[in-house]
Design an enzyme around this catalytic site. Structure first.
Site, short mmCIF file in Angstrom:
data_model
loop_
_atom_site.label_atom_id
_atom_site.label_comp_id
_atom_site.label_asym_id
_atom_site.label_seq_id
_atom_site.Cartn_x
_atom_site.Cartn_y
_atom_site.Cartn_z
N GLY A 13 -84.92 19.56 -55.85
CA GLY A 13 -83.61 20.07 -56.28
C GLY A 13 -82.62 20.29 -55.16
O GLY A 13 -81.77 21.18 -55.26
N ASN A 15 -80.21 18.28 -54.45
CA ASN A 15 -78.90 17.94 -55.05
C ASN A 15 -78.43 19.07 -55.95
O ASN A 15 -77.25 19.43 -55.94
CB ASN A 15 -78.98 16.62 -55.82
CG ASN A 15 -78.88 15.43 -54.89
OD1 ASN A 15 -77.79 15.10 -54.42
ND2 ASN A 15 -80.01 14.80 -54.60
N ARG A 66 -91.50 8.73 -75.96
CA ARG A 66 -90.34 9.07 -75.14
C ARG A 66 -89.25 9.76 -75.98
O ARG A 66 -88.68 10.76 -75.58
CB ARG A 66 -89.81 7.78 -74.52
CG ARG A 66 -88.89 7.97 -73.37
CD ARG A 66 -88.56 6.64 -72.71
NE ARG A 66 -89.67 6.03 -72.00
CZ ARG A 66 -90.15 6.45 -70.82
NH1 ARG A 66 -89.59 7.48 -70.23
NH2 ARG A 66 -91.15 5.83 -70.25
N ILE A 93 -87.37 8.02 -67.53
CA ILE A 93 -86.49 7.03 -68.16
C ILE A 93 -86.06 7.59 -69.51
O ILE A 93 -86.89 8.10 -70.27
CB ILE A 93 -87.22 5.68 -68.31
CG1 ILE A 93 -87.51 5.11 -66.92
CG2 ILE A 93 -86.40 4.71 -69.15
CD1 ILE A 93 -88.39 3.88 -66.93
N ASN A 108 -75.92 10.01 -63.18
CA ASN A 108 -77.15 9.90 -62.38
C ASN A 108 -76.76 9.60 -60.95
O ASN A 108 -75.71 9.02 -60.68
CB ASN A 108 -78.02 8.76 -62.92
CG ASN A 108 -79.35 8.66 -62.19
OD1 ASN A 108 -79.98 9.68 -61.89
ND2 ASN A 108 -79.77 7.44 -61.86
N HIS A 110 -78.50 7.60 -57.68
CA HIS A 110 -79.61 6.72 -57.32
C HIS A 110 -79.50 6.39 -55.84
O HIS A 110 -78.43 6.00 -55.36
CB HIS A 110 -79.55 5.43 -58.15
CG HIS A 110 -80.66 4.50 -57.82
ND1 HIS A 110 -81.96 4.73 -58.22
CD2 HIS A 110 -80.67 3.36 -57.10
CE1 HIS A 110 -82.72 3.75 -57.76
NE2 HIS A 110 -81.97 2.91 -57.07
N THR A 142 -76.26 4.43 -68.79
CA THR A 142 -76.33 3.62 -70.00
C THR A 142 -77.81 3.30 -70.23
O THR A 142 -78.68 3.74 -69.47
CB THR A 142 -75.54 2.31 -69.85
OG1 THR A 142 -76.11 1.58 -68.76
CG2 THR A 142 -74.06 2.58 -69.59
N LEU A 145 -81.50 0.70 -66.95
CA LEU A 145 -81.98 1.58 -65.88
C LEU A 145 -81.18 1.34 -64.58
O LEU A 145 -81.12 0.22 -64.08
CB LEU A 145 -83.47 1.30 -65.62
CG LEU A 145 -84.14 2.16 -64.56
CD1 LEU A 145 -84.20 3.61 -64.98
CD2 LEU A 145 -85.51 1.62 -64.22
#
Ligand code: GAR
Length: 214
Positions: A13, A15, A66, A93, A108, A110, A142, A145
């Protein structure tokens, strides 16, 4: 009225901490309503508690698929009708259902200069490829991935002889700068998601804003 936000984490954590610090300094107008984790041992939950932010944790292993996990998460989030969902090292995911339920509201980060290196082990892959530049990207989520429209990238030069761990450390310092900034663009309405595209200041942004760091 401040944008109501949830931050989703799975680990340390750092971020999340950058968001907490930026909001506390009055430099980011977000109402941090919840920190959610799929792992009870995630240290980010402790960071949230110390900052007085409500926390919730649901372990994904308890669900048979999921989407049923994602629906349980959404039940928790929807209690405060979030404007923004910030994935900060949330290593799951997301189902198409979840992405559709919060269309245009999920961000997100990345650790790569997308579209290069979606997926895992980005720092090692950058070194193996001999790339001169590396960094991190904030994007709308979206169904693809690590493939949603990009808002902001922070880039830095790869140093000679640098290890993957050193590179990761430097990239994370960049993330702590660009992620709250990108969230601020979204919270203020300067960056929006529309029909699979990012608009920045009203203009379609086929390329993200790029900032260069030492
Ligand atoms: C960050 O470096 C983030 O880019 C990465 O996880 C780290 C979380 O660190 N996310 C991904 O790899 C998602 N594909 P943190 O828990 O210290 O913020």
């Amino acid at each position: 009225m401040a944008c109501r936000a949830a931050i989703l984490i799975s680990g340390s954590g750092t971020n999340l901490q950058a968001f907490i610090d930026r909001v506390a300094a009055g430099a980011l107008d977000l109402d941090l309503r919840l920190v959610f984790s799929n792992r009870p041992a995630a240290f980010g939950l402790e960071r949230a508690r110390q900052a007085g932010i409500p926390t919730a944790c649901i372990e994904h292993g308890e669900f048979e698929d999921r989407e049923s996990f994602d629906r349980a998460v959404a039940d928790v989030l929807d209690e405060f009708d979030p404007d923004l969902i910030v994935l900060a090292g949330f290593m799951r995911i997301l189902s198409p259902w979840f992405v559709g339920h919060y269309e245009g509201k999920i961000l997100n980060i990345h650790p790569a200069l997308l579209p290069k290196y979606p997926g895992l082990n980005t720092h090692r892959r950058v070194l193996e490829a001999g790339d001169k530049w590396h960094g991190s990207t904030v994007h709308f989520v979206t169904e693809e991935l690590d493939g949603g429209p990009r808002i902001l990238q922070g880039r830095l030069r790869v140093c000679d002889g640098e290890t993957a761990e050193q590179l990761q450390h430097r990239v994370q310092a960049v993330e702590h700068r660009i992620y709250p900034e990108a969230a601020g663009l979204v919270a203020s309405g300067r960056a929006v998601y529309r029909d699979g595209e990012a608009l920045i200041d009203g203009q379609p942004a086929s390329d993200p804003i790029v900032q260069t760091f030492d």
